[in-house]
Scaffold this active site. Structure first.
Site, PDB file in Angstrom:
ATOM      1  N   ASP A 121       0.818  -1.114   0.008  1.00 45.17           N
ATOM      2  CA  ASP A 121      -0.121  -0.076  -0.012  1.00 45.17           C
ATOM      3  C   ASP A 121       0.829   1.433  -0.015  1.00 45.17           C
ATOM      4  O   ASP A 121       0.222   2.534   0.002  1.00 45.17           O
ATOM      5  CB  ASP A 121      -0.983  -0.045   1.385  1.00 45.17           C
ATOM      6  CG  ASP A 121      -0.230  -0.018   2.496  1.00 45.17           C
ATOM      7  OD1 ASP A 121       1.101  -0.087   2.460  1.00 45.17           O
ATOM      8  OD2 ASP A 121      -0.867   0.149   3.547  1.00 45.17           O
ATOM      9  N   GLY A 122       2.088   1.076  -0.074  1.00 44.83           N
ATOM     10  CA  GLY A 122       2.996   2.293  -0.283  1.00 44.83           C
ATOM     11  C   GLY A 122       3.749   2.845   1.208  1.00 44.83           C
ATOM     12  O   GLY A 122       4.408   3.614   1.234  1.00 44.83           O
ATOM     13  N   GLU A 123       3.225   1.971   2.347  1.00 49.93           N
ATOM     14  CA  GLU A 123       3.978   2.424   3.428  1.00 49.93           C
ATOM     15  C   GLU A 123       5.324   2.030   3.553  1.00 49.93           C
ATOM     16  O   GLU A 123       5.638   0.867   3.051  1.00 49.93           O
ATOM     17  CB  GLU A 123       2.957   1.790   4.780  1.00 49.93           C
ATOM     18  CG  GLU A 123       1.687   2.709   4.802  1.00 49.93           C
ATOM     19  CD  GLU A 123       1.091   2.293   6.240  1.00 49.93           C
ATOM     20  OE1 GLU A 123       1.253   1.331   6.625  1.00 49.93           O
ATOM     21  OE2 GLU A 123      -0.245   2.818   6.269  1.00 49.93           O
TER      22      GLU A 123
ATOM     23  N   ARG B  14      14.062  25.009   1.624  1.00 53.87           N
ATOM     24  CA  ARG B  14      13.719  26.191   0.859  1.00 53.87           C
ATOM     25  C   ARG B  14      12.337  26.460   1.411  1.00 53.87           C
ATOM     26  O   ARG B  14      12.111  27.831   0.940  1.00 53.87           O
ATOM     27  CB  ARG B  14      13.803  25.858  -0.817  1.00 53.87           C
ATOM     28  CG  ARG B  14      15.510  25.777  -1.269  1.00 53.87           C
ATOM     29  CD  ARG B  14      15.455  25.460  -2.683  1.00 53.87           C
ATOM     30  NE  ARG B  14      14.756  24.120  -3.021  1.00 53.87           N
ATOM     31  CZ  ARG B  14      14.742  23.725  -4.130  1.00 53.87           C
ATOM     32  NH1 ARG B  14      15.073  24.506  -5.233  1.00 53.87           N
ATOM     33  NH2 ARG B  14      14.293  22.437  -4.397  1.00 53.87           N
ATOM     34  N   GLN B  15      11.670  25.860   2.211  1.00 55.32           N
ATOM     35  CA  GLN B  15      10.563  26.131   2.660  1.00 55.32           C
ATOM     36  C   GLN B  15      10.674  26.630   4.035  1.00 55.32           C
ATOM     37  O   GLN B  15      10.226  26.287   4.927  1.00 55.32           O
ATOM     38  CB  GLN B  15       9.177  25.306   2.584  1.00 55.32           C
ATOM     39  CG  GLN B  15       8.986  24.892   1.142  1.00 55.32           C
ATOM     40  CD  GLN B  15       7.840  23.799   1.161  1.00 55.32           C
ATOM     41  OE1 GLN B  15       6.582  24.099   1.864  1.00 55.32           O
ATOM     42  NE2 GLN B  15       7.589  22.826   0.212  1.00 55.32           N
TER      43      GLN B  15
ATOM     44  N   HIS C  72      20.286  25.266   3.529  1.00 55.61           N
ATOM     45  CA  HIS C  72      19.751  26.526   2.534  1.00 55.61           C
ATOM     46  C   HIS C  72      19.786  27.696   3.210  1.00 55.61           C
ATOM     47  O   HIS C  72      20.012  28.635   3.054  1.00 55.61           O
ATOM     48  CB  HIS C  72      18.578  26.252   1.742  1.00 55.61           C
ATOM     49  CG  HIS C  72      18.283  27.202   0.897  1.00 55.61           C
ATOM     50  ND1 HIS C  72      19.028  27.403  -0.203  1.00 55.61           N
ATOM     51  CD2 HIS C  72      17.286  28.091   0.950  1.00 55.61           C
ATOM     52  CE1 HIS C  72      18.448  28.732  -0.801  1.00 55.61           C
ATOM     53  NE2 HIS C  72      17.209  28.924  -0.233  1.00 55.61           N
TER      54      HIS C  72
ATOM     55  N   ASP D 206      24.079  33.890  -7.686  1.00 52.94           N
ATOM     56  CA  ASP D 206      23.093  35.122  -6.899  1.00 52.94           C
ATOM     57  C   ASP D 206      23.690  35.454  -5.760  1.00 52.94           C
ATOM     58  O   ASP D 206      24.795  34.884  -5.209  1.00 52.94           O
ATOM     59  CB  ASP D 206      21.614  34.568  -6.758  1.00 52.94           C
ATOM     60  CG  ASP D 206      21.685  33.282  -5.959  1.00 52.94           C
ATOM     61  OD1 ASP D 206      22.398  33.030  -5.025  1.00 52.94           O
ATOM     62  OD2 ASP D 206      20.800  32.329  -6.139  1.00 52.94           O
TER      63      ASP D 206
ATOM     64  N   LYS E 299      21.180  39.861 -11.849  1.00 51.54           N
ATOM     65  CA  LYS E 299      20.070  39.840 -12.862  1.00 51.54           C
ATOM     66  C   LYS E 299      19.622  40.929 -13.395  1.00 51.54           C
ATOM     67  O   LYS E 299      19.359  41.825 -12.687  1.00 51.54           O
ATOM     68  CB  LYS E 299      19.020  38.975 -12.043  1.00 51.54           C
ATOM     69  CG  LYS E 299      19.105  37.593 -12.333  1.00 51.54           C
ATOM     70  CD  LYS E 299      17.842  36.848 -11.712  1.00 51.54           C
ATOM     71  CE  LYS E 299      18.154  35.558 -11.562  1.00 51.54           C
ATOM     72  NZ  LYS E 299      16.963  34.783 -10.713  1.00 51.54           N
TER      73      LYS E 299
ATOM     74  N   ARG F 195      16.283  42.515 -15.730  1.00 50.55           N
ATOM     75  CA  ARG F 195      15.176  42.221 -16.426  1.00 50.55           C
ATOM     76  C   ARG F 195      15.097  42.854 -17.802  1.00 50.55           C
ATOM     77  O   ARG F 195      15.250  44.042 -17.653  1.00 50.55           O
ATOM     78  CB  ARG F 195      14.071  42.591 -15.437  1.00 50.55           C
ATOM     79  CG  ARG F 195      12.564  42.016 -16.147  1.00 50.55           C
ATOM     80  CD  ARG F 195      11.499  41.637 -15.223  1.00 50.55           C
ATOM     81  NE  ARG F 195      11.683  40.350 -14.375  1.00 50.55           N
ATOM     82  CZ  ARG F 195      11.908  39.065 -15.020  1.00 50.55           C
ATOM     83  NH1 ARG F 195      11.381  38.905 -16.424  1.00 50.55           N
ATOM     84  NH2 ARG F 195      12.032  38.125 -14.413  1.00 50.55           N
TER      85      ARG F 195
HETATM   86  C1  R5P Z   1      18.312  28.825  -4.499  1.00 50.99           C
HETATM   87  O1  R5P Z   1      18.173  29.783  -3.697  1.00 50.99           O
HETATM   88  C2  R5P Z   1      19.128  27.850  -4.537  1.00 50.99           C
HETATM   89  O2  R5P Z   1      20.462  28.409  -3.726  1.00 50.99           O
HETATM   90  C3  R5P Z   1      19.440  27.278  -5.728  1.00 50.99           C
HETATM   91  O3  R5P Z   1      20.041  28.155  -6.592  1.00 50.99           O
HETATM   92  C4  R5P Z   1      18.275  26.873  -6.507  1.00 50.99           C
HETATM   93  O4  R5P Z   1      17.509  26.129  -5.505  1.00 50.99           O
HETATM   94  C5  R5P Z   1      18.542  25.775  -7.622  1.00 50.99           C
HETATM   95  O5  R5P Z   1      17.427  25.454  -8.067  1.00 50.99           O
HETATM   96  P1  R5P Z   1      17.223  25.061  -9.693  1.00 50.99           P
HETATM   97  O6  R5P Z   1      18.441  23.871  -9.759  1.00 50.99           O
HETATM   98  O7  R5P Z   1      15.670  24.266  -9.548  1.00 50.99           O
HETATM   99  O8  R5P Z   1      17.292  26.288 -10.444  1.00 50.99           O
END
Ligand code: R5P
Length: 284
Positions: free
Chosen positions: A33-35, A86-87, A121, A160, A183, A185
């Site tokens: 069942d996936g457990e 990331r959350q 992160h 970044d 970046k 735009r």
């Molecule tokens: C973002 O803040 C993280 O440091 C990574 O740059 C990001 O999560 C990479 O995600 P993806 O490979 O989906 O672009």
């Protein structure tokens, strides 16, 4: 005693070898069942070390099962890749802070324990643990591997501002220049990325980041840097999540090579974080 979860078997084996500790035999299965089903086939010791990354929800359940099995012991928990990192914020009303929810679920098992994460992160996540928690940095290990490539006139780039600290650490190990991508735009759909200060023409480049997930961030960066005249472009990331066709995307963009660690066991995981984990565990 070292207990390796299903997603960290190789790394658990390597840490056990570095420390000369027993590696417990464990069985992991999935019911029809996936457990998930977990059994540690060993007598538990007073202190145990559990090593399990949580790239999927099922891996998180395996981790909870291991913690439940070991609840009478004092536990050093190593989560080399901590999913949901990331959350780390509530971005929109009505959302959970899932990184906090995960830490809260682990806390009851760690009353006498410790947590070790690797290049988390968002370092704010450490504060959600009620036991001592540390954040190990694998950047110098990745930088040592980059050094062995013998690149020429090297520039270390962060894709970044978020990875600038990593890029600076790597650049200082390598004695290389360092910059980050800014970046701009161009229109509703077009974005350009260029180094803030350094002209990369004919220079080798390594882009450092904490993780590669879909590969979208890195693929765009590679294309932009190559269009701006960079020579060879390599990637170095701690966590090779590499979902879907990320690797294809990166090679289509013209990457020369991908270096990553074994916080997740992938084909590109050529740098082991076992030495820094072993060192943190020895510190007690
Ligand atoms: C973002 O803040 C993280 O440091 C990574 O740059 C990001 O999560 C990479 O995600 P993806 O490979 O989906 O672009």
């Amino acid at each position: 005693m070292i207990i390796g979860g299903p997603s960290s078997q190789l790394l658990a084996g390597r840490v056990a070898a570095v420390l000369g500790e027993e590696l417990a035999l464990c069985e992991y299965r999935t019911f029809p069942d996936g457990e998930s089903y977990t059994q540690v086939v060993a007598s538990l010791e007073e202190r145990v070390i559990i090593i399990q990354s949580t790239p999927t929800d099922q891996d998180l359940v395996y981790l909870l099962q291991l913690l439940d099995i070991c609840q009478e012991s004092s536990i050093d928990l190593v989560v080399p890749y901590f999913g949901y990192a990331r959350q780390d914020k509530i971005f929109k009303p009505g959302e959970p802070m899932t990184a906090r929810a995960v830490a809260t679920a682990l806390n009851p098992f760690l009353r006498r324990g410790k947590v070790h994460l690797v290049n988390i992160h968002a370092p704010s996540i450490l504060s959600h643990f009620s036991c001592p928690a540390d954040n190990l940095d694998a950047t110098p290990l990745l930088a040592d591997k980059v050094a062995s490539l013998g690149l020429k006139d090297l520039v270390v780039i962060s894709p970044d501002k978020g990875a600038v600290a990593m890029a600076r650490t790597a650049a200082s190990v390598l004695g290389a220049d360092c910059d980050y991508l800014q970046k701009t735009r161009l229109s509703g759909t077009e974005v350009s990325m260029a180094p803030k200060e350094i002209d990369l023409r004919n220079r080798d480049v390594v882009i450092f980041d904490d993780m590669i997930a879909t590969g979208g961030t890195m693929a765009t960066a590679i294309e932009m840097l190559r269009a701006q005249g960079a020579a060879r472009v390599y990637l170095a990331a701690v966590h090779p999540v590499l979902t879907g066709s990320a690797v294809l995307k990166l090679y289509r963009s013209g990457v020369e090579g991908i270096l990553a660690t074994d916080t997740l066991d992938r084909g590109v995981s050529t740098v082991s974080v076992a030495p820094i984990i072993a060192k943190a565990l020895l510190k007690g």
